[in-house]
Design a protein around this motif. Structure first.
Motif, PDB file in Angstrom:
ATOM      1  N   UNK A  19       4.031  29.944  -4.005  1.00 23.04           N
ATOM      2  CA  UNK A  19       5.261  30.702  -4.232  1.00 23.04           C
ATOM      3  C   UNK A  19       6.555  30.340  -3.429  1.00 23.04           C
ATOM      4  N   UNK A  20       6.101  29.782  -2.047  1.00 26.40           N
ATOM      5  CA  UNK A  20       7.555  29.721  -1.669  1.00 26.40           C
ATOM      6  C   UNK A  20       7.958  28.218  -2.008  1.00 26.40           C
ATOM      7  N   UNK A  21       7.472  27.255  -2.732  1.00 26.30           N
ATOM      8  CA  UNK A  21       8.255  26.242  -3.469  1.00 26.30           C
ATOM      9  C   UNK A  21       8.513  26.876  -5.200  1.00 26.30           C
ATOM     10  N   UNK A  22      10.080  25.800  -5.110  1.00 27.08           N
ATOM     11  CA  UNK A  22      10.614  25.802  -5.729  1.00 27.08           C
ATOM     12  C   UNK A  22      10.273  26.214  -7.432  1.00 27.08           C
ATOM     13  N   UNK A  23      10.120  27.370  -7.644  1.00 32.76           N
ATOM     14  CA  UNK A  23       9.057  27.434  -8.929  1.00 32.76           C
ATOM     15  C   UNK A  23       9.260  27.341 -10.443  1.00 32.76           C
ATOM     16  N   UNK A  24      10.826  26.560 -10.465  1.00 36.39           N
ATOM     17  CA  UNK A  24      11.247  26.243 -11.332  1.00 36.39           C
ATOM     18  C   UNK A  24      11.384  24.124 -11.519  1.00 36.39           C
ATOM     19  N   UNK A  25      11.136  24.217 -10.728  1.00 34.18           N
ATOM     20  CA  UNK A  25      10.745  22.452 -10.271  1.00 34.18           C
ATOM     21  C   UNK A  25       9.165  22.798 -10.633  1.00 34.18           C
ATOM     22  N   UNK A  26       8.379  23.812 -10.358  1.00 35.37           N
ATOM     23  CA  UNK A  26       6.892  23.528 -10.882  1.00 35.37           C
ATOM     24  C   UNK A  26       6.719  23.400 -12.422  1.00 35.37           C
ATOM     25  N   UNK A  27       7.756  24.174 -12.936  1.00 34.50           N
ATOM     26  CA  UNK A  27       7.373  24.507 -14.147  1.00 34.50           C
ATOM     27  C   UNK A  27       7.387  23.634 -15.093  1.00 34.50           C
ATOM     28  N   UNK A  87       9.010  20.533 -17.198  1.00 36.62           N
ATOM     29  CA  UNK A  87       8.405  20.074 -18.573  1.00 36.62           C
ATOM     30  C   UNK A  87       9.423  18.985 -18.993  1.00 36.62           C
ATOM     31  N   UNK A  88       9.791  17.125 -18.592  1.00 37.92           N
ATOM     32  CA  UNK A  88      10.679  16.761 -20.014  1.00 37.92           C
ATOM     33  C   UNK A  88      10.088  15.322 -20.887  1.00 37.92           C
TER      34      UNK A  88
END
Length: 136
Positions: free
Chosen positions: A44-52, A54-55
Motif C-alpha cells: 500500500x505504500x507503493x504508488x497505487x496509481x502506478x501499480x494500476x 495500464x497503457x
C-alpha cells in the motif's frame, strides 16, 4: 536395516533432483532477484496509481526470446543421463542380490543332498545316489 535405508534414499532422490532442477530453471524475474529494500516496503505504500495503470505500448520489430536454449538443453541432457545412470546402478544392485540368493540356495541344496545320501556305499538296503552335475 541397511537395505531399508538405501531404498529410502533412492525414493527421495527423484524428489531432490526435481526440486534442484526447478530451482535452476526459475525465471530471472523471481522474488530472489528483488532488492531487499523493495521487499520491506508494504504494497500500500507503493504508488497505487502506478501499480494500476495500464497503457498500450507499440512494439517495433520482432520480439526475441528471453529464455536461452543452450543451458536448458544441457540441463535436460544432464537430468536424463543422471536418471539413466541411477537406473543402471539399481539394476546392477538387484542383479548382484539375486546372484547372492542363487548361490546361497545352491549351497543349501547341496547340503540337503549330502544329508540324504548314505555315509557308506555298501550299507544294508541303501542305494548310492548320484549327485547332480553342475551346469556351467
Amino acid at each position: 536395516m541397511r537395505r531399508i535405508a538405501s531404498t529410502r534414499w533412492l525414493r527421495a532422490l527423484p524428489l531432490a533432483l526435481l526440486l534442484s532442477l526447478a530451482a535452476l530453471a526459475a525465471p530471472p524475474g523471481s522474488r530472489a532477484d528483488v532488492a531487499p529494500e523493495e521487499l520491506e516496503q508494504p504494497i500500500r505504500e507503493q504508488d497505487a496509481a502506478a501499480s494500476r495503470s495500464a497503457s498500450f505500448q507499440a512494439v517495433t520489430g520482432a520480439q526475441g526470446e528471453d529464455v536461452p536454449g543452450g543451458p536448458l538443453l544441457v540441463l535436460a541432457y544432464g537430468a536424463v543421463l543422471t536418471l539413466v545412470l541411477l537406473y543402471v546402478l539399481r539394476l546392477g544392485r538387484l542383479s548382484a542380490g539375486a546372484s547372492r540368493d542363487l548361490d546361497r540356495l545352491e549351497k543349501a541344496l547341496e547340503g540337503k543332498l549330502d544329508a540324504l545320501s548314505p555315509d557308506t556305499a555298501g550299507a544294508e538296503g541303501a542305494t548310492p545316489r548320484a549327485t547332480p552335475a553342475k551346469e556351467p
